[in-house]
Write an enzyme that holds these catalytic residues in place. Structure first.
Site, PDB file in Angstrom:
ATOM      1  N   CYS A 197      -8.174  -5.335  -9.936  1.00  0.00           N
ATOM      2  CA  CYS A 197      -7.945  -4.544 -10.738  1.00  0.00           C
ATOM      3  C   CYS A 197      -7.493  -3.243  -9.957  1.00  0.00           C
ATOM      4  O   CYS A 197      -8.395  -2.573  -9.614  1.00  0.00           O
ATOM      5  CB  CYS A 197      -9.028  -4.074 -11.800  1.00  0.00           C
ATOM      6  SG  CYS A 197      -8.466  -3.043 -13.105  1.00  0.00           S
ATOM      7  N   CYS A 234       0.999  -1.196  -0.092  1.00  0.00           N
ATOM      8  CA  CYS A 234      -0.069   0.112   0.026  1.00  0.00           C
ATOM      9  C   CYS A 234       1.027   1.227   0.176  1.00  0.00           C
ATOM     10  O   CYS A 234       1.614   1.408   0.853  1.00  0.00           O
ATOM     11  CB  CYS A 234      -0.818  -0.005   1.418  1.00  0.00           C
ATOM     12  SG  CYS A 234      -1.917   1.408   1.532  1.00  0.00           S
ATOM     13  N   CYS A 268       0.382   3.309   3.562  1.00  0.00           N
ATOM     14  CA  CYS A 268       0.743   2.748   5.022  1.00  0.00           C
ATOM     15  C   CYS A 268       1.969   1.542   4.547  1.00  0.00           C
ATOM     16  O   CYS A 268       2.377   1.245   5.750  1.00  0.00           O
ATOM     17  CB  CYS A 268      -0.421   2.012   5.558  1.00  0.00           C
ATOM     18  SG  CYS A 268      -1.009   0.683   5.027  1.00  0.00           S
ATOM     19  N   CYS A 289      -5.212   0.662   6.268  1.00  0.00           N
ATOM     20  CA  CYS A 289      -5.289   2.248   6.153  1.00  0.00           C
ATOM     21  C   CYS A 289      -6.574   2.618   5.701  1.00  0.00           C
ATOM     22  O   CYS A 289      -6.862   3.788   5.648  1.00  0.00           O
ATOM     23  CB  CYS A 289      -4.249   2.835   5.769  1.00  0.00           C
ATOM     24  SG  CYS A 289      -4.035   2.625   3.947  1.00  0.00           S
ATOM     25  N   CYS A 327      -7.274  -1.126   1.324  1.00  0.00           N
ATOM     26  CA  CYS A 327      -6.532  -1.857   2.121  1.00  0.00           C
ATOM     27  C   CYS A 327      -6.869  -1.844   3.555  1.00  0.00           C
ATOM     28  O   CYS A 327      -7.649  -0.991   4.221  1.00  0.00           O
ATOM     29  CB  CYS A 327      -5.176  -0.886   2.236  1.00  0.00           C
ATOM     30  SG  CYS A 327      -3.910  -1.384   3.522  1.00  0.00           S
TER      31      CYS A 327
END
Length: 131
Positions: free
Chosen positions: A119, A47, A50, A99, A96
């Site tokens: 995607c 991510c 984070c 976060c 995510c």
């Protein structure tokens, strides 16, 4: 897994304008413009907000959609999915789990192993090469 919950002012400091738009405002980058669409190097996709591990290169495939696509997340608790009915469509949004950053959407038209196509927006990802 410890959740990360920051004020929007802190996210704006940490992220580029494009990353902020995608991760915090659920934006979408234009097809075929993201840096990871054609990436074929072995490694881990994290991510961009984070640093949580989200996907591995072993799960990446060329969907031809213009966005990096994966058959599955790195672990069952890496992402969370929500119903998204914006833009006149019914889709499944992927965020995510650490976060709550918007990553992209998952569709039921992937390869046979899972039948799924995660995607994702390149702007929502960072890449750690195994090289």
């Amino acid at each position: 897994m410890e959740k990360i919950n920051l004020p929007e002012s802190e996210w704006k400091k940490r992220l580029s304008p494009e990353q902020y738009h995608v991760l915090r405002e659920a934006g979408t980058e234009r097809a075929f413009t993201g840096i990871y669409d054609d990436n074929k190097m072995p490694g881990t996709y994290r991510c961009a907000g984070c640093g949580a591990e989200l996907f591995t290169s072993d799960a990446k495939f060329d969907s031809g959609s213009g966005w990096p696509s994966f058959i599955k997340p790195a672990s069952s608790d890496a992402v969370v999915e929500h119903s998204d009915v914006s833009h006149g469509m019914r889709r499944t949004e992927v965020r995510c789990a650490t976060c709550d950053g918007h990553l992209g959407h998952v569709f039921p038209d992937g390869p046979a192993e899972t039948g799924l196509r995660y995607c994702m927006n390149s702007a929502s990802l960072d890449f750690d090469s195994k090289a």
